[in-house]
Design a protein around this motif. Structure first.
Motif, PDB file in Angstrom:
ATOM      1  N   ARG A  14       0.512  -0.564   5.164  1.00 56.29           N
ATOM      2  CA  ARG A  14       0.076  -0.565   6.714  1.00 56.29           C
ATOM      3  C   ARG A  14       1.471  -0.247   7.237  1.00 56.29           C
ATOM      4  O   ARG A  14       2.357  -0.649   7.152  1.00 56.29           O
ATOM      5  N   PHE A  41      -4.028   2.296   7.279  1.00 58.04           N
ATOM      6  CA  PHE A  41      -3.634   1.669   5.930  1.00 58.04           C
ATOM      7  C   PHE A  41      -3.918   2.752   4.732  1.00 58.04           C
ATOM      8  O   PHE A  41      -4.675   3.670   5.039  1.00 58.04           O
ATOM      9  N   LYS A  67      -6.794  -6.234   7.903  1.00 57.45           N
ATOM     10  CA  LYS A  67      -7.372  -5.003   8.089  1.00 57.45           C
ATOM     11  C   LYS A  67      -8.560  -5.085   9.020  1.00 57.45           C
ATOM     12  O   LYS A  67      -8.848  -4.297   9.989  1.00 57.45           O
TER      13      LYS A  67
END
Length: 429
Positions: free
Chosen positions: A37, A42, A124
């Motif tokens: 990332r 990502f 995330k």
């Protein structure tokens, strides 16, 4: 060539260098898979032992989570990837090895994660929420700029309350009393008399000792005010604004909505016009549904949820009783017991996201309200002046950003919708 993960698709089959952190990794014999990332997104980095130096492959196998590095490799198309691309790694240049990172891929309790909010933001899901929050803000500016509004910044330190309540944070302003603003609305009304259509976007503070999933102590509000606009016109603006924001998120945040596993079918239906129900009819509906509530009482979360479940779009509840609403709301022209106002209730149990009304524009009536609410003429004389010098019909509303983010993202608690939430028992980090 140096680039970012977000720009990877522009460099297919080219060798690039990306500054990144190691979010996670796994290996399968002679191949290591790095979840990288860089803040923009990502991407998976694939490290094949036979294609890299011994040092690079060792680093790929041994680097701990959240280590920082420059990764050089070739961008390749991968239909299995959420982004459509992956990175065939050729070289790893370590910036720092991050040992003993506290947030591991296992489950952690909410309090632990909140104590480490400064690190939790890297995950995330939290990354996706912040990107969607940003898109809501971006599209808000776009909507109001496209519709002839001027952004005005009201003060955060004020000498009085916008709504006449006592839930204010008090501070000293040299030798005077001051408060952290709970709303910029009154100042935005003054700005509307100068600039016609205005909006503000800024932090507001409520010293309410609430622990519900819908409340924050510090939160952000979008507060438009419009001169020469009546209540009905304001409702149309509100539904067009909310529709615009939702559709912008759907168009520009597909990856983020996927990361959150959001059911986008319910968002795709959010298009103006929105249904409307009067407070009177809402009370009748709730009583028929078995709720013990009398006319004149305000709605709680269970009531709002029950009403919202009858619709597949946000719903306006209009014309609340005068006695449970703020002093500045204009009375209904045909009834003196209700005011020209509306709350917009989001679907799926997220509650009120907008509160708005037509404002009183009559000087004598506003004086009457001052007396009824025991407001100081000294503190509010400037607000009365707006009715004294060139008064006009005007309306406005406020949208709570964090509740809107929670609803669009489909997450349960507003504490995840702001980078560093301020809650009843949390001032750290």
């Amino acid at each position: 060539m140096k680039t970012t993960i977000a720009e990877a698709g522009k460099h297919t089959n080219q060798t690039v260098t990306i500054g990144a952190w190691l979010a996670n990794k796994r290996s399968s014999g002679k191949i290591a898979f790095l979840q990288l990332r860089d803040g923009t997104g990502f991407i998976q980095g694939v490290v094949v032992k036979a294609e890299v130096s011994e040092k690079t492959f060792r680093l790929a196998k041994e680097l701990p989570q959240e280590s920082s590095m420059y990764v050089t490799g070739t961008i390749t198309v991968d239909d299995r990837s959420p982004t459509g691309y992956e990175l065939a790694v050729q070289e790893i240049d370590v910036i720092q090895e991050a040992n003993d990172y506290p947030i591991t891929p296992k489950e952690h309790g909410t309090e632990f994660l909140m104590d480490h909010r400064h690190l939790w933001l890297r995950s995330k899901k939290q990354h996706a929420i912040m990107k969607i929050r940003n898109e809501i803000i971006r599209s808000t500016y776009e909507f109001f700029n496209n519709n002839g509004f001027v952004k005005v910044d009201p003060p955060i330190l004020t000498g009085s309350s916008a709504e006449g309540t006592t839930n204010l944070f008090h501070t000293k302003y040299f030798d005077e009393d001051a408060y952290l603003s709970q709303s910029g609305q009154l100042y935005m009304e003054a700005a509307a008399m100068a600039l016609n259509k205005v909006f503000s976007f800024g932090p507001t503070f409520r010293a309410e000792k609430s622990k519900t999933r819908r409340h924050l102590i510090e939160f952000w509000m979008i507060e438009p005010e419009m001169a020469f606009m009546d209540h009905e016109e304001s409702l149309e603006l509100q539904e067009n604004y909310v529709s615009y924001v939702v559709q912008s998120v759907l168009s520009n945040c597909k990856l983020e909505l996927t990361a959150l596993e959001r059911d986008i079918s319910v968002l795709e239906n959010i298009k103006a016009p929105f249904p409307r129900i009067t407070y009177d009819d809402a009370i009748t509906f709730l009583q028929k549904e078995g709720y013990e509530i009398d006319w004149g009482e305000d709605f709680g979360a269970p009531h709002e949820t029950a009403i919202a479940e009858s619709y597949n779009k946000p719903v306006f509840i209009t014309n609340y009783p005068k006695d449970i609403k703020a002093f500045y709301m204009k009375p209904h022209p045909e009834r003196d017991d209700v005011v020209l106002c509306a709350d917009l209730i989001a679907p799926e149990g997220y509650g009120e996201i907008i509160g708005g009304s037509q404002r009183i524009d009559d000087e004598e009536l506003l004086k009457q309200r001052y007396d009824e609410h025991q407001l100081s003429y000294d503190a509010y004389q400037w607000y009365l002046d707006l009715r004294k010098y060139g008064t006009v019909p005007h309306s406005g509303f406020g949208l709570g950003l964090e509740r809107t983010v929670a609803w669009i993202c489909g997450i349960e608690h507003v504490r995840e919708t702001i980078p560093f939430p301020r809650l009843l028992n949390r001032l750290y980090p």
